[in-house]
Scaffold this motif. Structure first.
Motif, PDB file in Angstrom:
ATOM      1  N   HIS A   7       0.848  -1.191   0.000  1.00 42.43           N
ATOM      2  CA  HIS A   7       0.000   0.000   0.000  1.00 42.43           C
ATOM      3  C   HIS A   7       0.889   1.249   0.000  1.00 42.43           C
ATOM      4  N   CYS A  38      -1.584  -1.114  -4.113  1.00 43.17           N
ATOM      5  CA  CYS A  38      -2.678  -0.152  -4.069  1.00 43.17           C
ATOM      6  C   CYS A  38      -2.099   1.206  -3.706  1.00 43.17           C
ATOM      7  N   TYR A  77      -4.364  -0.990  -7.609  1.00 45.22           N
ATOM      8  CA  TYR A  77      -5.702  -0.504  -7.256  1.00 45.22           C
ATOM      9  C   TYR A  77      -5.665   0.931  -6.742  1.00 45.22           C
ATOM     10  N   TRP A 109     -12.724  -1.250  -1.981  1.00 45.04           N
ATOM     11  CA  TRP A 109     -11.440  -0.765  -1.444  1.00 45.04           C
ATOM     12  C   TRP A 109     -11.274  -1.223   0.000  1.00 45.04           C
TER      13      TRP A 109
END
Lengths: 122, 130
Positions: A7, A38, A77, A109
């Protein structure tokens, strides 16, 4: 084999976190580990097209994105509401974002983070 | 259950290294062999600087990690790429870059991210301190 989500939430131009997060993703992929990315918040700047940073700005991390598929990193993402809602903080990005991303709605999400055995944040 | 810790927060700008130390102390108190290894990445590698000298009336975090790792027999790995760019060089890296000094603190080892991948795959749980 464990699946990992990296992330990215730090601006590519204010520090090394974004770069070092991407480095970890590439190493995991090199060792044939399943890894997805992401991107949120200040890290969304990574996705902006036509970046031309010079040596003082740092490495052009955006260029790495096109190479991700060669590492079998197929999923990047973002949360759609961060870029596409009227008045969204990163609204200008919606028209100007790298095309390889998958935009998720808020529910998708939120679910994303429980789909991996480990999530590392940078 | 065995844990690996990934520490990424700077020892000076965050409490990541402090919180992780407390976690390890609690873990080994409950189960002596519960820590498989600790991997320092990003600014957390600054903890492995042998030359840093905290003021005498402050906590010596580097020393605390060294003592804990030695007494509980777990390795302290430091990402080599993250370290070298921040001036944390082992004797051999120092020679490789033709430097006259080295700065890696005792009981820390420079390793590539591949070592972290190996730890991830051989440990029950990995916890990041950021």
């Amino acid at each position: 084999m464990k699946n990992t989500l990296i992330h990215l939430n730090s601006s590519p131009y204010t520090g090394l976190a974004c770069k070092e997060g991407l480095d970890l993703a590439l190493v995991l992929a090199t060792f044939e580990q399943a890894v997805d990315l992401c991107v949120s918040g200040p890290a969304l700047a990574l996705l902006t097209l036509n970046q031309q940073p010079d040596a003082l700005h740092g490495k052009n991390l955006h260029k790495l994105l096109e190479g991700l598929e060669f590492y079998d990193i197929d999923n990047v993402y973002i949360e759609r509401s961060e870029t596409e809602h009227p008045g969204a903080k990163n609204a200008e990005l919606a028209q100007n974002t790298w095309s390889g991303v998958t935009a998720l709605n808020t529910q998708q999400w939120q679910r994303l983070f429980s789909q991996y055995q480990q999530v590392f944040r940078f | 259950m065995q844990y690996t810790l990934l520490i990424t927060g700077s020892p000076y700008q965050s409490k990541a290294c402090h919180s992780a130390l407390r976690f390890v102390k609690a873990a080994v108190a409950a189960h002596p062999n519960s820590i498989k290894g600790v991997f320092f990445y990003e600014d957390a590698v600054l903890l492995a600087n042998a030359l840093s000298q905290p003021p005498r009336d402050e906590y010596n975090l580097t020393q605390a990690w060294q003592e804990l790792a030695v007494s509980n027999n777990f390795p302290l790995y430091v990402c080599i790429a993250a370290s070298v760019r921040r001036g944390i060089l082992s004797e051999s890296e120092s020679q490789r870059y033709e430097q006259s000094q080295h700065s890696l603190a005792e009981h820390f080892q420079l390793e590539g991210l591949g070592t972290l991948v190996d730890l991830i795959n051989t440990t029950d749980k990995i916890i990041q301190f950021k």
